[in-house]
Design an enzyme around this catalytic site. Sequence first.
Site, PDB file in Angstrom:
ATOM      1  N   GLY A   1       0.841  -1.228  -0.095  1.00 22.83           N
ATOM      2  CA  GLY A   1      -0.021   0.094   0.064  1.00 22.83           C
ATOM      3  C   GLY A   1       0.867   1.461  -0.083  1.00 22.83           C
ATOM      4  CG  ASP A   2       3.477   1.752   3.322  1.00 19.14           C
ATOM      5  OD1 ASP A   2       2.197   2.108   3.500  1.00 19.14           O
ATOM      6  OD2 ASP A   2       4.156   0.808   3.822  1.00 19.14           O
TER       7      ASP A   2
END
Length: 303
Positions: free
Chosen positions: A250-251
């Site tokens: 996600g990052d």
Amino acid sequence: MIYTVTFNPALDYVMNVGRLQTKDINRTDSEQLYYGGKGINVSVILTRLGIENTALGFLAGFTGKYVKELLEKDNVKTDFVYLESGYTRINVKIRSQQEFDINAKGPEISQRDIDALFKKLDKLKPGDTLVLAGSASGSLPNDIYERILKRLDKKGIEFAVDATGKLLMNVLKYKPFLIKPNHLELGEIFSVEIKTLESVKIYAKMLQDMGAGNVLVSRGKDGAVLLDESGQFHTIGVVPGKVKRTVGCGDSMVAGFLAGYKKSGDYSYALKLGSACSNATAFSESLATKDEIYKLLENEYIK
């Protein structure tokens, strides 16, 4: 310039054990030590994509110094606040026939430490982007995100927020440029189960109506959906392959999206680069490299 904030960085100590058992001493086959923290992950991917950025947050003790040393080896620019006591946490990850993750609490952060971070944030200029990612550690006030956005509101700074629950909901009134819940977090916000693309679109639109500019929803094996600030939806798939890790995906998507938009001003390309970054990290033992990202960028599944 993009700035990221990681309130509770970590060293992730990964121990690979052939077969974990309780009757005798366990010995590892190999070990790895990585830096960890959502904002840090965003900074690393941005750096690998050639986007100027600075990682902010809190570090403490000899472990904090080693986090900075590892980041400097990867050419990541940092400007952390160093705490007077405590240690940057070490998270233990055991990889065996089962996986066990033990995440440490982290050091205590005082109001003086928070004020020191605020002084650094006060130096941001119009046109800068601030990325707030992850949860706030136990010693921080539960409105820390809101306090930061209120302090920097109306200064021409874009905000990207990757958080859940009240941390996210309480900042929507400051109209963040980007928010990135996954489909499970999106469902938790509205106390529903998100099962279809149509339901993703409905609840993403509700978040936009509450103040979010761009709403990027990652959906695991189903790809991602972007509702851009003009009200247009964009969807994208995932590249088939063996997933080696989910931490940092996600990052990586947040970093890729911001990098793509900074480079092109085009939301479709931003989503494509974000997806390539996320997929590349999923297929890697650590955060994706530039070569891994751009190789996937041409894959037909994310075109």
